[in-house]
Scaffold this active site. Structure first.
Site, short mmCIF file in Angstrom:
data_model
loop_
_atom_site.label_atom_id
_atom_site.label_comp_id
_atom_site.label_asym_id
_atom_site.label_seq_id
_atom_site.Cartn_x
_atom_site.Cartn_y
_atom_site.Cartn_z
N SER A 17 0.83 -1.20 0.00
CA SER A 17 0.00 0.00 0.00
C SER A 17 0.87 1.26 0.00
CB SER A 17 -0.95 -0.04 1.19
OG SER A 17 -1.94 0.96 1.12
N ASP A 23 -10.47 -3.45 -5.21
CA ASP A 23 -9.90 -2.68 -4.09
C ASP A 23 -10.71 -1.40 -3.92
OD1 ASP A 23 -8.41 -1.08 -2.36
OD2 ASP A 23 -6.48 -1.72 -3.19
N HIS A 34 -8.33 -4.62 -0.55
CA HIS A 34 -7.10 -3.89 -0.22
C HIS A 34 -6.29 -4.71 0.77
CE1 HIS A 34 -4.59 -0.30 -0.26
NE2 HIS A 34 -4.43 -0.48 1.04
#
Length: 431
Positions: free
Chosen positions: A212, A347, A378
């Site tokens: 991320s 996501d 995610h």
């Protein structure tokens, strides 16, 4: 028989049938909502891959079957990106192990103290080489998060040393030593960790991994200075958004409940900032501190916090400048080591328009593979049969599988087919 009794006997047989019909309608409605919300009709498929046809990429895809086979999430809920994301956010992982590491403290030039945790391998690597994974977690995360612990334990068992950055200010029991904490794209702490590993283990080669926000940091780190790619075998980035400036507008939209996730992340950032308020606002006047805290308390989005607090740590004059300077989109084209970029189509945090960045990059650069799964949310990517997920996720296996393939390629490749050499250099070698 009275008229009243006749009416009762005439109506009463119809009531059970009516109630049965209502029950069936209610069950059908619930099932329809479940099918729609849980996305149960969505098919499973291998990741959509974009790459150039090179000997290295062919070898990597052949040697890492997770990239070419179906990713099958848990049947009942795994096709919902929201549930995958929620389970990652709440639990991280199931049955998470507790790898044993050593915490290192690195003083920085501005008075800050970077920390990272070092985990030695639990066996020899399959190639016999010394390989270290340098890992950058997601926003506000650190080595004690369950998804990091699960991945580190798996990598250790595969023969990798792991160094995991603790984002500045993320560990609740470590005080800040300067008025600064981690930001969206500051690479200083990650660079300090990588520098330590290179000095402490002069023979080791590096696998760079970012999750991320960490994916943004590692790609920016590799691209902002070409010497940062020395001794790096490859890089893997999972679920990053590539450009904070382009993501800014999408985070204010209610599509995929992105505005709600924005609020949750802002609330988490508030807690981290407030836990370090005495260090972060030291030296400011009481009036300035009150003004900053007032803006922080009323912030309802990450953008509000970035504009009022975060950009000031590095002296950016505006939010636009902060997002421009700290996004890897302006540096990632300089990355020449093999690069695997992984995202999920469902996501809820990364808008589909942002995925044009890795698509375009993979189409232009031979060292890049872009893998887009249908499901995973995610940083979820849970695997399992029906209801209960397995401890190891598809993401864990893909990263280690890709790293194993890359190490094997480096071990057996022809001299001119290194992932670092251009075609012109190969031509010179052959001549």
């Amino acid at each position: 028989m009275s008229t009243h009794e006749s009416d009762v006997h005439t109506i009463s047989p119809e009531l059970p049938a009516m109630f049965d019909g209502m029950k069936l309608a209610a069950v059908a409605t619930v099932l329809y909502i479940m099918v729609r919300c849980l996305n149960l009709k969505s098919p499973t498929a291998p990741p959509d891959l974009i790459f150039q046809d090179t000997p290295l990429n062919r070898f990597l895809l052949k040697s890492c079957p997770q990239l070419t086979k179906e990713y099958i999430p848990p049947l009942l809920w795994g096709k919902s990106g929201h549930l995958q994301t929620a389970l990652y956010g709440k639990l991280g992982r199931v049955s998470s192990p507790h790898p044993c590491g050593i915490r290192k403290f690195l003083p920085m030039q501005d008075g800050a103290t970077a920390t990272f945790d070092l985990f030695e391998p639990l066996g020899d690597h399959r190639t016999g080489d010394d390989i270290t994974m340098v890992i950058c977690p997601g926003i506000g995360n650190h080595s004690e998060k369950h998804y990091i612990r699960t991945f580190v334990d798996y990598a250790q068992k595969e023969g990798y040393r792991c160094a995991v950055l603790n984002h500045l200010g993320a560990l609740p029991n470590i005080e800040l030593t300067s008025p600064r904490m981690f930001t969206y794209g500051c690479t200083w702490e990650f660079a300090a960790m990588v520098g330590y590993i290179k000095r402490a283990y002069p023979q080791t080669q590096l696998i760079v991994v970012g999750f991320s926000l960490g994916g943004n940091i590692v790609c920016k780190f590799l691209g902002e200075n070409m010497t940062n790619q020395d001794r790096v075998l490859c890089c893997v980035s999972v679920c990053q958004g590539y450009s904070a400036l382009r993501a800014q507008e999408t985070f204010l939209q209610w599509d995929q409940f992105r505005r709600f996730y924005n609020f949750l992340m802002a609330d988490n950032m508030k807690k981290i900032i407030l836990s370090h308020r005495h260090s972060l606002f030291a030296g400011n006047s009481a009036k300035m501190i009150d003004a900053d805290l007032s803006r922080l308390y009323t912030a309802t989005s990450i953008m509000h916090i970035d504009d009022n607090i975060m950009r000031k740590f590095h002296g950016h004059s505006s939010l636009k400048e902060y997002y421009e300077k700290e996004s890897c989109v302006h540096y990632i084209h300089n990355v020449n080591v093999p690069l695997l970029l992984v995202n999920a189509a469902d996501d809820p945090l990364v808008h589909e328009s942002l995925l044009n960045i890795p698509r375009t990059l993979a189409a232009k650069k031979p060292n890049v593979i872009f893998a887009l799964t249908l499901h995973g949310g995610h940083l979820g990517f849970f695997k399992g049969a029906v209801l209960f997920p397995k401890p190891l996720t598809w993401m864990d296996k893909v990263i280690v599988g890709y790293a194993n393939a890359m190490c094997q390629w480096e071990k057996q490749k022809p001299p001119c087919q290194s992932g670092h050499l251009s075609e012109s250099l190969c031509a010179e070698e052959k001549a």
